[in-house]
Design a protein around this motif. Structure first.
Motif, mmCIF file in Angstrom:
data_model
loop_
_atom_site.group_PDB
_atom_site.id
_atom_site.type_symbol
_atom_site.label_atom_id
_atom_site.label_comp_id
_atom_site.label_asym_id
_atom_site.label_seq_id
_atom_site.Cartn_x
_atom_site.Cartn_y
_atom_site.Cartn_z
ATOM 1 N N THR A 1 0.831 -1.190 0.000
ATOM 2 C CA THR A 1 0.000 0.000 0.000
ATOM 3 C C THR A 1 0.873 1.249 0.000
ATOM 4 O O THR A 1 1.939 1.275 0.610
ATOM 5 N N VAL A 2 0.421 2.266 -0.728
ATOM 6 C CA VAL A 2 1.089 3.567 -0.774
ATOM 7 C C VAL A 2 0.106 4.608 -0.269
ATOM 8 O O VAL A 2 -1.035 4.668 -0.732
ATOM 9 N N VAL A 3 0.535 5.426 0.688
ATOM 10 C CA VAL A 3 -0.277 6.534 1.187
ATOM 11 C C VAL A 3 0.429 7.832 0.788
ATOM 12 O O VAL A 3 1.648 7.959 0.959
ATOM 13 N N ASP A 4 -0.313 8.769 0.244
ATOM 14 C CA ASP A 4 0.242 10.019 -0.277
ATOM 15 C C ASP A 4 -0.592 11.187 0.239
ATOM 16 O O ASP A 4 -1.812 11.203 0.076
ATOM 17 N N TRP A 5 0.070 12.164 0.873
ATOM 18 C CA TRP A 5 -0.583 13.359 1.421
ATOM 19 C C TRP A 5 0.096 14.581 0.836
ATOM 20 O O TRP A 5 1.336 14.598 0.717
ATOM 21 N N SER A 6 -0.652 15.620 0.447
ATOM 22 C CA SER A 6 -0.011 16.798 -0.137
ATOM 23 C C SER A 6 -0.809 18.061 0.142
ATOM 24 O O SER A 6 -2.034 18.026 0.311
ATOM 25 N N GLN A 7 -0.074 19.189 0.192
ATOM 26 C CA GLN A 7 -0.713 20.495 0.304
ATOM 27 C C GLN A 7 0.322 21.568 -0.055
ATOM 28 O O GLN A 7 1.502 21.280 -0.240
ATOM 29 N N MET A 8 -0.113 22.816 -0.156
ATOM 30 C CA MET A 8 0.808 23.916 -0.355
ATOM 31 C C MET A 8 1.601 24.127 0.932
ATOM 32 O O MET A 8 1.070 23.972 2.025
ATOM 33 N N GLY A 9 2.904 24.454 0.778
ATOM 34 C CA GLY A 9 3.728 24.686 1.948
ATOM 35 C C GLY A 9 5.086 24.041 1.822
ATOM 36 O O GLY A 9 5.519 23.655 0.734
ATOM 37 N N ASP A 10 5.784 23.938 2.959
ATOM 38 C CA ASP A 10 7.105 23.317 2.963
ATOM 39 C C ASP A 10 7.150 22.241 4.043
ATOM 40 O O ASP A 10 6.127 21.885 4.626
ATOM 41 N N PHE A 11 8.366 21.717 4.325
ATOM 42 C CA PHE A 11 8.475 20.632 5.287
ATOM 43 C C PHE A 11 7.923 21.002 6.663
ATOM 44 O O PHE A 11 7.435 20.144 7.396
ATOM 45 N N GLY A 12 8.018 22.279 7.024
ATOM 46 C CA GLY A 12 7.509 22.711 8.315
ATOM 47 C C GLY A 12 6.001 22.577 8.448
ATOM 48 O O GLY A 12 5.462 22.553 9.561
ATOM 49 N N ASP A 13 5.306 22.479 7.311
ATOM 50 C CA ASP A 13 3.844 22.341 7.321
ATOM 51 C C ASP A 13 3.387 20.889 7.272
ATOM 52 O O ASP A 13 2.183 20.618 7.310
ATOM 53 N N ALA A 14 4.330 19.962 7.161
ATOM 54 C CA ALA A 14 3.971 18.546 7.002
ATOM 55 C C ALA A 14 3.758 17.871 8.359
ATOM 56 O O ALA A 14 4.639 17.912 9.216
ATOM 57 N N PRO A 15 2.617 17.231 8.571
ATOM 58 C CA PRO A 15 2.313 16.567 9.846
ATOM 59 C C PRO A 15 2.930 15.168 9.899
ATOM 60 O O PRO A 15 2.238 14.148 9.820
ATOM 61 N N VAL A 16 4.243 15.112 10.048
ATOM 62 C CA VAL A 16 4.961 13.841 9.923
ATOM 63 C C VAL A 16 4.492 12.820 10.951
ATOM 64 O O VAL A 16 4.242 11.658 10.620
ATOM 65 N N ARG A 17 4.388 13.231 12.212
ATOM 66 C CA ARG A 17 3.989 12.277 13.254
ATOM 67 C C ARG A 17 2.595 11.719 12.983
ATOM 68 O O ARG A 17 2.366 10.502 13.088
ATOM 69 N N ALA A 18 1.653 12.600 12.623
ATOM 70 C CA ALA A 18 0.288 12.137 12.335
ATOM 71 C C ALA A 18 0.264 11.261 11.089
ATOM 72 O O ALA A 18 -0.507 10.293 11.014
ATOM 73 N N PHE A 19 1.101 11.588 10.093
ATOM 74 C CA PHE A 19 1.142 10.787 8.873
ATOM 75 C C PHE A 19 1.692 9.393 9.156
ATOM 76 O O PHE A 19 1.228 8.406 8.576
ATOM 77 N N LYS A 20 2.670 9.297 10.037
ATOM 78 C CA LYS A 20 3.178 7.975 10.406
ATOM 79 C C LYS A 20 2.082 7.148 11.081
ATOM 80 O O LYS A 20 1.973 5.937 10.851
ATOM 81 N N LYS A 21 1.271 7.800 11.911
ATOM 82 C CA LYS A 21 0.142 7.095 12.538
ATOM 83 C C LYS A 21 -0.841 6.631 11.479
ATOM 84 O O LYS A 21 -1.348 5.501 11.535
ATOM 85 N N THR A 22 -1.120 7.487 10.485
ATOM 86 C CA THR A 22 -2.019 7.113 9.386
ATOM 87 C C THR A 22 -1.457 5.932 8.617
ATOM 88 O O THR A 22 -2.188 4.991 8.247
ATOM 89 N N THR A 23 -0.152 5.962 8.338
ATOM 90 C CA THR A 23 0.481 4.852 7.618
ATOM 91 C C THR A 23 0.372 3.559 8.406
ATOM 92 O O THR A 23 0.060 2.495 7.835
ATOM 93 N N THR A 24 0.612 3.615 9.695
ATOM 94 C CA THR A 24 0.494 2.423 10.535
ATOM 95 C C THR A 24 -0.923 1.850 10.466
ATOM 96 O O THR A 24 -1.122 0.646 10.316
ATOM 97 N N THR A 25 -1.903 2.737 10.540
ATOM 98 C CA THR A 25 -3.296 2.305 10.449
ATOM 99 C C THR A 25 -3.587 1.682 9.086
ATOM 100 O O THR A 25 -4.267 0.659 8.979
ATOM 101 N N ALA A 26 -3.064 2.308 8.016
ATOM 102 C CA ALA A 26 -3.324 1.807 6.663
ATOM 103 C C ALA A 26 -2.799 0.393 6.489
ATOM 104 O O ALA A 26 -3.477 -0.462 5.901
ATOM 105 N N VAL A 27 -1.590 0.133 6.973
ATOM 106 C CA VAL A 27 -1.010 -1.212 6.827
ATOM 107 C C VAL A 27 -1.754 -2.214 7.694
ATOM 108 O O VAL A 27 -2.048 -3.338 7.268
ATOM 109 N N ASN A 28 -2.070 -1.828 8.925
ATOM 110 C CA ASN A 28 -2.801 -2.739 9.803
ATOM 111 C C ASN A 28 -4.195 -3.070 9.294
ATOM 112 O O ASN A 28 -4.727 -4.151 9.536
ATOM 113 N N LYS A 29 -4.820 -2.128 8.577
ATOM 114 C CA LYS A 29 -6.185 -2.342 8.084
ATOM 115 C C LYS A 29 -6.253 -3.214 6.841
ATOM 116 O O LYS A 29 -7.341 -3.653 6.458
#
Length: 206
Positions: free
Chosen positions: A176-204
């Motif tokens: 599975t591939v999860v892809d999130w995007s928006q306007m902004g730079d690395f400081g705007d990226a919710p890395v911790r929350a995205f890792k949680k989303t990825t964990t959920t995606a694989v477990n599901k």
């Protein structure tokens, strides 16, 4: 510090790639043997947006356009499905699942995808030298057979900025591939929350 690479804007090049590639559909008889289909993320499992709720689209056969620039060369003739997610603003996301014929094939596919994402900015350079791109690796997640998280940021000469988080995870013979995007730079990226989303995606998946 991120690798600083002159490159083409990923979103624009993904759209351009559509002119030379058709949407993937699994050829007749090429899908893996019948078994329970992988489950997808729900809207509530995406990284929380500060001012808008997420809406989930329908699960659709094929591959989303947004993934084609970085990964178009690695898509095999296996059963693939995806789901788009969007907010009321500029933030979007998508999840792709590919069911291969064996765990070994899935491992090889996941490895190739991670390699292609890491080199995506460098390859984009040939498409638009007026844009600079940056890559960051955010490490691995110990879920099922593992997942890896990547970050990409593009910046144009006219001031437009875009940031993406991408992850590749595997459970058995399914990738599975999860892809999130928006306007902004690395400081705007919710890395911790995205890792949680990825964990959920694989477990599901199963």
């Amino acid at each position: 510090m991120p690798n600083r690479i002159r490159a083409g804007a990923l979103t624009a090049l993904a759209a351009a790639a559509l002119t030379t590639a058709t949407v993937l559909a699994a050829p007749a008889g090429s899908a893996a043997p019948k078994h329970r289909a992988p489950a997808f993320l729900s809207a509530s499992q995406l990284p929380p947006h500060p001012s808008s709720s997420w809406t989930a689209g329908k699960v659709t056969d094929g591959v989303p356009i947004e993934l084609r620039f970085c990964l178009d060369d690695v898509f095999p003739g296996y059963d693939s499905r995806y789901r788009d997610f969007y907010t009321d603003l500029d933030t979007t996301a998508r999840q792709l699942t590919i069911v291969t014929g064996s765990a070994g094939k899935a491992k090889a596919l996941a490895g190739r995808m991670n390699k292609e994402i890491r080199s995506c900015a460098a390859r984009a350079e040939q498409g638009n030298p007026e844009v600079e791109a940056y890559y960051r690796g955010y490490g691995t997640i110990p879920v099922e057979e593992g997942a890896r998280v990547h970050g990409l940021h593009t910046e144009t000469a006219w001031g437009a900025q875009d940031v993406r988080l991408m992850s590749v995870g595997r459970d058995g013979r399914t990738v599975t591939v999860v892809d999130w995007s928006q306007m902004g730079d690395f400081g705007d990226a919710p890395v911790r929350a995205f890792k949680k989303t990825t964990t959920t995606a694989v477990n599901k998946l199963y």
